[in-house]
Design a protein around this motif. Sequence first.
Motif, PDB file in Angstrom:
ATOM      1  N   HIS A 145       0.863  -1.185   0.000  1.00  0.00           N
ATOM      2  CA  HIS A 145       0.000   0.000   0.000  1.00  0.00           C
ATOM      3  C   HIS A 145       0.904   1.240   0.000  1.00  0.00           C
ATOM      4  O   HIS A 145       2.075   1.167   0.343  1.00  0.00           O
ATOM      5  N   GLN A 146       0.329   2.379  -0.379  1.00  0.00           N
ATOM      6  CA  GLN A 146       1.056   3.637  -0.219  1.00  0.00           C
ATOM      7  C   GLN A 146       0.799   4.151   1.191  1.00  0.00           C
ATOM      8  O   GLN A 146      -0.298   4.661   1.456  1.00  0.00           O
ATOM      9  N   SER A 208      -0.370  -5.859  -4.855  1.00  0.00           N
ATOM     10  CA  SER A 208      -0.447  -4.455  -4.468  1.00  0.00           C
ATOM     11  C   SER A 208      -1.887  -3.982  -4.533  1.00  0.00           C
ATOM     12  O   SER A 208      -2.688  -4.466  -5.343  1.00  0.00           O
ATOM     13  N   ALA A 209      -2.211  -3.012  -3.682  1.00  0.00           N
ATOM     14  CA  ALA A 209      -3.556  -2.451  -3.659  1.00  0.00           C
ATOM     15  C   ALA A 209      -3.652  -1.137  -4.419  1.00  0.00           C
ATOM     16  O   ALA A 209      -4.759  -0.606  -4.593  1.00  0.00           O
ATOM     17  N   ASP A 210      -2.497  -0.601  -4.880  1.00  0.00           N
ATOM     18  CA  ASP A 210      -2.560   0.696  -5.556  1.00  0.00           C
ATOM     19  C   ASP A 210      -1.567   0.786  -6.718  1.00  0.00           C
ATOM     20  O   ASP A 210      -1.924   0.565  -7.866  1.00  0.00           O
ATOM     21  N   VAL A 211      -0.291   1.067  -6.426  1.00  0.00           N
ATOM     22  CA  VAL A 211       0.726   1.199  -7.467  1.00  0.00           C
ATOM     23  C   VAL A 211       1.712   0.032  -7.355  1.00  0.00           C
ATOM     24  O   VAL A 211       1.602  -0.818  -6.474  1.00  0.00           O
ATOM     25  N   PRO A 228      -0.492  -4.408  -8.922  1.00  0.00           N
ATOM     26  CA  PRO A 228      -1.951  -4.451  -8.752  1.00  0.00           C
ATOM     27  C   PRO A 228      -2.591  -5.445  -9.725  1.00  0.00           C
ATOM     28  O   PRO A 228      -2.270  -5.472 -10.914  1.00  0.00           O
ATOM     29  N   CYS A 252       7.519   4.303  -5.619  1.00  0.00           N
ATOM     30  CA  CYS A 252       6.061   4.171  -5.518  1.00  0.00           C
ATOM     31  C   CYS A 252       5.402   5.429  -4.978  1.00  0.00           C
ATOM     32  O   CYS A 252       4.268   5.369  -4.505  1.00  0.00           O
TER      33      CYS A 252
END
Length: 307
Positions: A145-146, A208-211, A228, A252
């Motif tokens: 996650h970020q 990954s959930a985003d980038v 992702p 990221c």
Amino acid sequence: MRALARTFGALSALFALGSQALAQAVDSGPFNWQVNLQEAASEVAQYVDWFAWYTLAIMLAVCVFVFGLMAWCAVRFNAKRNPEPARFAHNTTVEVLWTVLPVLILVLIAVPSFRLLYGQFDPSKIYSEYNPETDKFLTVKVTGHQWYWGYEYGVDDDSKSNGITDEISFQAFMIPDEDLPENGLRNLSVDNPVVVPVDTFVRVQVTSADVIHSFAMPPFGIKIDAVPGRLNETYFKANREGLFYGQCSELCGKDHAFMPIAMRVVSKDQFQQWASQASDDIEGANQSLAQAIQQEKQNNDDKVALR
């Protein structure tokens, strides 16, 4: 060719010994002014370390030969010693040698590199004692996650045979400087480290959930992208206990530098005790584990003092 391989292997071993002499003894993790790779904690990481010195030995041998040849040509064939330049333009022997020797060098590099490449995903290439019928994998799913990591332990039969009794999931955030404990490492310590048992194959599934992130644990020879919509997979088998560190290795966003990874390798009994409590109270489980590790260390110190 075998003689060349043995020669380069011996040179790489000498360089490895030199690196060990430069490195100070550490329990685990990086240390100030560290020159070489983190101390390996798995056979894959040991192979990576050996291969780095092996290729360096080949590179140095090539450099010494090329610069030595250039120096010899500059002295032997300068204008003062050869006022009458030679008229030939080709030499078959030389042309064959400068084609065949680089090919042999590439083969010397390719053979161990392919073993390492496949061994990072297939334990049978590295671990001679690996038996897919009897060796049970503990599964840990990692989600980037970020800018933090999320972890979930599998509840499949293999994971349960390694001590998982119920679902365990948590997030791990970097501990800020103002809250860093006395023995913490800046930009590396986290509030909830991953806990795994020693001498156990651990399947790591990364997404990954985003980038795009990259899950990198140098002590275990792991570096795999977190993409992702994709589930990438690798594994490791820690051969000693300790607290080990890694980081996100893919740009990221603004806090990319603050996505550390911490993994604590413990005995199988300690892991089972931690897992039984972590499903309900992750903070309490980590505190109990820290106390158990400290008590074990104190007992070992007392035994050494009595000798």
